[in-house]
Design an enzyme around this catalytic site. Structure first.
Site, short mmCIF file in Angstrom:
data_model
loop_
_atom_site.label_atom_id
_atom_site.label_comp_id
_atom_site.label_asym_id
_atom_site.label_seq_id
_atom_site.Cartn_x
_atom_site.Cartn_y
_atom_site.Cartn_z
N THR A 62 0.77 -1.06 -0.03
CA THR A 62 0.13 -0.08 -0.08
C THR A 62 0.98 1.21 -0.07
OG1 THR A 62 -1.70 -1.35 1.33
CG2 THR A 62 -1.85 1.37 1.19
N ASP A 115 -8.47 -1.88 4.22
CA ASP A 115 -8.69 -0.96 5.19
C ASP A 115 -8.39 0.54 4.42
OD1 ASP A 115 -5.80 -1.90 5.16
OD2 ASP A 115 -5.36 -0.42 6.45
N THR A 141 -0.63 0.89 6.36
CA THR A 141 -0.36 -0.59 5.42
C THR A 141 -0.23 -1.79 6.56
OG1 THR A 141 1.15 -1.46 4.00
CG2 THR A 141 2.17 0.09 5.67
#
Length: 327
Positions: free
Chosen positions: A191, A222, A242
């Site tokens: 991420t 998320d 992350t």
């Protein structure tokens, strides 16, 4: 850390990242990329630009860099598509925007900002998000733009390991991947994110991802969930996360850190460590965060073996780290 007039922190994903896994030229490529991203955001902040503008400019670079699992470096779903998620939040107003499962937007972070600024909503998903993107003039890209050979091979390996069918290779003009020999597979935690403090004292956070290799059934992690992967409030801090998204969602990691700062009066680093090293670890989740506070504190915390990260501030030099034994 000491306070400063502006500050920025960047992450490029956490995971199994150890010195023995990266060749010298790979390590140099990641360090250079992280430095460029932090400096790009710093240029905006030095000139008096907003934290939101700095975040968008910095994440554009990450979304265009195939080294990272976002934008052009995104992983493939089980059906052989790139489905992109992103979110952004303004600490001054608590305004937020997010998108999930988009397939035709070159820079999902810009689409998340458009949702925040041009709609009455916070989160748009799938075909609706793609339609909103086109209608609002956000830069479009053919799905083939996101194809990279190494991510496709990762999907093939994932499918075989999990006894899943390998989907047909996507159609389109697949351009050569300029960093194929340098990219490192960080595992399932890839991420990118940026947090920033501007000279007006406002903080903001943004996060962008391609999700996890082989994700099925429209899985969303998320990164586009406000309070889990992204949160910002001038009353506390800005956080971008992350990691294994399901755990970050269950803990509300980003908001939990902000709540400890605002309501318990903890330092930013202490709050981050309680949530990541204690609560997340106890639950069985793994990953990390970057954070910045209105007083200039910058923090990061992760319980994996490494996290691609960088920070820069008005009165502090550029810091780039990858491994556990670095600042």
């Amino acid at each position: 850390m000491s306070t400063s007039h502006w500050a920025i922190a960047v992450h490029g994903g956490a995971g199994t990242i150890e010195r023995r896994h990266l060749r010298p030229e790979q390590e140099a490529a990641y360090r250079a990329a992280l430095g460029r991203v932090a400096e790009a955001g710093g240029v905006v902040l030095r000139a008096g630009g907003s934290a939101l503008d700095a975040i968008e400019a910095a994440i554009h670079l990450l979304e265009d860099d195939p080294l990272f699992n976002a934008g052009r470096g995104a992983v493939f779903t089980a059906r052989g598509a790139n489905e992109l998620d992103a979110s952004i939040m303004d600490g001054a107003t608590l305004a937020a925007g997010a998108v999930a499962g988009v397939t035709r937007t070159r820079h999902p972070i810009s689409l998340a900002r458009a949702v925040m600024e041009r709609s009455s909503h916070v989160l748009l998903v799938g075909a609706g998000a793609d339609a909103f993107s086109k209608a609002n003039g956000v830069e479009q890209a053919d799905p083939s733009y996101f194809f990279t050979e190494r991510r496709w091979r990762s999907l093939e390996n994932f499918a075989k390991a999990h006894d899943l069918p390998v989907p047909p290779r996507p159609a389109g003009d697949h351009r050569p991947d300029p960093v194929h020999a340098l990219a490192h597979d960080e595992g399932k935690y890839g991420t990118v994110g940026v947090v920033a403090l501007d000279i007006s004292g406002n903080v903001a956070a943004g996060t962008s991802t391609g999700g996890t290799t082989g994700k099925q059934w429209g899985r969303v992690g998320d990164s586009p969930v406000i309070g889990a992967g992204t949160y910002a409030s001038n009353a506390a801090c800005a956080v971008s996360a992350t990691g294994t998204g399901e755990y970050f969602i269950r803990l509300g990691v980003a908001h939990e850190i902000a709540a400890l700062v605002e309501h318990k009066g903890l330092s930013l680093q202490a709050a981050a460590d309680i949530v990541i090293q204690d609560k997340l670890t106890a639950l069985g989740g793994d990953g990390g965060i970057i954070a910045v506070a209105p007083d200039g504190q910058v923090a990061w915390s992760y319980n994996t073996s490494g996290m691609y990260r960088a920070s820069l501030a008005a009165n502090r030099p550029l810091v780039v780290g990858i491994y556990k034994d670095e600042p």
